[in-house]
Enzyme design. Structure first.
Site, short mmCIF file in Angstrom:
data_model
loop_
_atom_site.label_atom_id
_atom_site.label_comp_id
_atom_site.label_asym_id
_atom_site.label_seq_id
_atom_site.Cartn_x
_atom_site.Cartn_y
_atom_site.Cartn_z
CG ASP A 62 -1.88 1.14 1.28
OD1 ASP A 62 -1.76 2.04 0.43
OD2 ASP A 62 -2.74 1.15 2.17
CG ASN A 88 4.07 8.74 -8.64
OD1 ASN A 88 4.36 7.83 -7.86
ND2 ASN A 88 4.87 9.76 -8.86
CB SER A 141 -8.34 13.37 -12.91
OG SER A 141 -9.69 13.47 -13.35
CE1 TYR A 154 -9.60 10.92 -8.22
CE2 TYR A 154 -10.64 12.21 -9.96
CZ TYR A 154 -9.82 11.17 -9.56
OH TYR A 154 -9.22 10.38 -10.51
CE LYS A 158 -6.10 11.30 -9.33
NZ LYS A 158 -4.94 10.41 -9.58
N GLY A 185 -9.37 11.53 -19.29
CA GLY A 185 -10.79 11.79 -19.10
C GLY A 185 -11.43 10.56 -18.49
CG ASP A 188 -14.43 0.43 -20.07
OD1 ASP A 188 -14.95 0.26 -18.94
OD2 ASP A 188 -14.58 -0.37 -21.01
CB SER A 195 -19.19 6.64 -12.20
OG SER A 195 -19.77 7.76 -12.86
#
Length: 268
Positions: A62, A88, A141, A154, A158, A185, A188, A195
């Site tokens: 972890d 990362n 993101s 988030y 980010k 973006g 999948d 979501s």
């Protein structure tokens, strides 16, 4: 950077974007160590990656903990004999209204998405510098560029990771270590499975392999950043800078449906 023979450590490499990047790097001749928290999933991922004939090792740890980061880096250096590339990629998300998000969920996002990559990068820097052609790839993101409602924490962590990378790139300029920031973006991946936000809400999912291909292209071109989402994302970035109120209005019109669609979005 030519990835042939390069030694790479990829966090969160057992699925999603991390797995796809590992697969794409192996195809370019890199040697890989992937890390994650679930030994069984890692083992299966490593077997799939090795099927193509590449060299892959894995370690269950972890990276949001000090012990996990130490274990990860020690294992990677023992298996690879050094380090040229650190990706990362490990991350977690909990969407929904801020007041409905627990303190534990908020702290987990801060630790996994921001603190862990900063500290792992710091620990890896001596080895990356010793390679004389080192690279740090931070997977952030698209929400770090245009923040959406119900992703306040988030978006914060980010975007923090993105600015960490930008600052570090300038700090390390001329020292043999490059930093590249990636803004995927909606993708999948298992992380997006909870979501329900779809194209009608601006969440058009692309395959993880497409993101990985763009990452590889960015690495080979020594790019500063890789932004996914095409022309639509580019227009939103410009609008967010030039007329943020217009974007606020667009999100207001979607807010009720979006809030319902993402209220169960959790991958921590």
């Amino acid at each position: 950077m030519n990835l042939q023979g390069k030694r790479a450590l990829i966090t969160g490499g057992s699925s999603g974007i991390g797995f796809a990047i590992a697969d794409a790097m192996l195809a370019k001749g890199a040697q890989i160590v992937i890390t994650g928290r679930r030994p069984d999933v890692l083992s299966t991922a490593a077997e799939r990656l090795r099927a193509g004939g590449g060299r892959v090792d894995y370690v269950a740890a972890d990276v949001s903990t000090e012990k996990g980061r130490e274990t990860t880096l020690k294992f990677a250096l023992e298996k690879l004999g050094g380090l040229d590339v650190l990706v990362n990629n490990a991350g977690g998300v909990r969407a929904g209204r801020l007041e409905d998000t627990t303190e534990a969920e908020i702290r987990t996002m801060v630790e996994v998405d921001l603190v862990a990559p900063i500290l792992l990068t710091r620990a890896a820097l001596p080895k990356l510098r010793a390679s004389t052609n080192g690279l740090v790839v931070n997977i952030t993101s698209g929400i770090a560029l245009v923040a959406a409602p119900f992703y306040a924490t988030y978006a914060g962590v980010k975007s923090g990771l993105a600015k960490f990378g930008e600052s570090l790139r300038r700090e390390l300029n001329g020292e043999g270590v490059h930093v590249m920031t990636v803004y995927p973006g909606a993708t999948d991946t298992p992380m997006m499975s909870s979501s329900r936000a779809g194209p009608e809400l601006g969440f058009t999912h692309e395959p993880a392999a497409a993101v990985a291909d763009a990452v590889i292209a960015g690495i080979e071109e020594n790019a500063f950043e890789v932004i996914r989402g095409g022309e639509a994302r580019a227009k939103m970035i410009v609008l967010n800078r030039e007329d943020p109120a217009a974007l606020d209005k667009r999100f207001l019109d979607l807010k009720s449906a979006l809030g319902e669609a993402v209220r169960d979005h959790s991958a921590l």
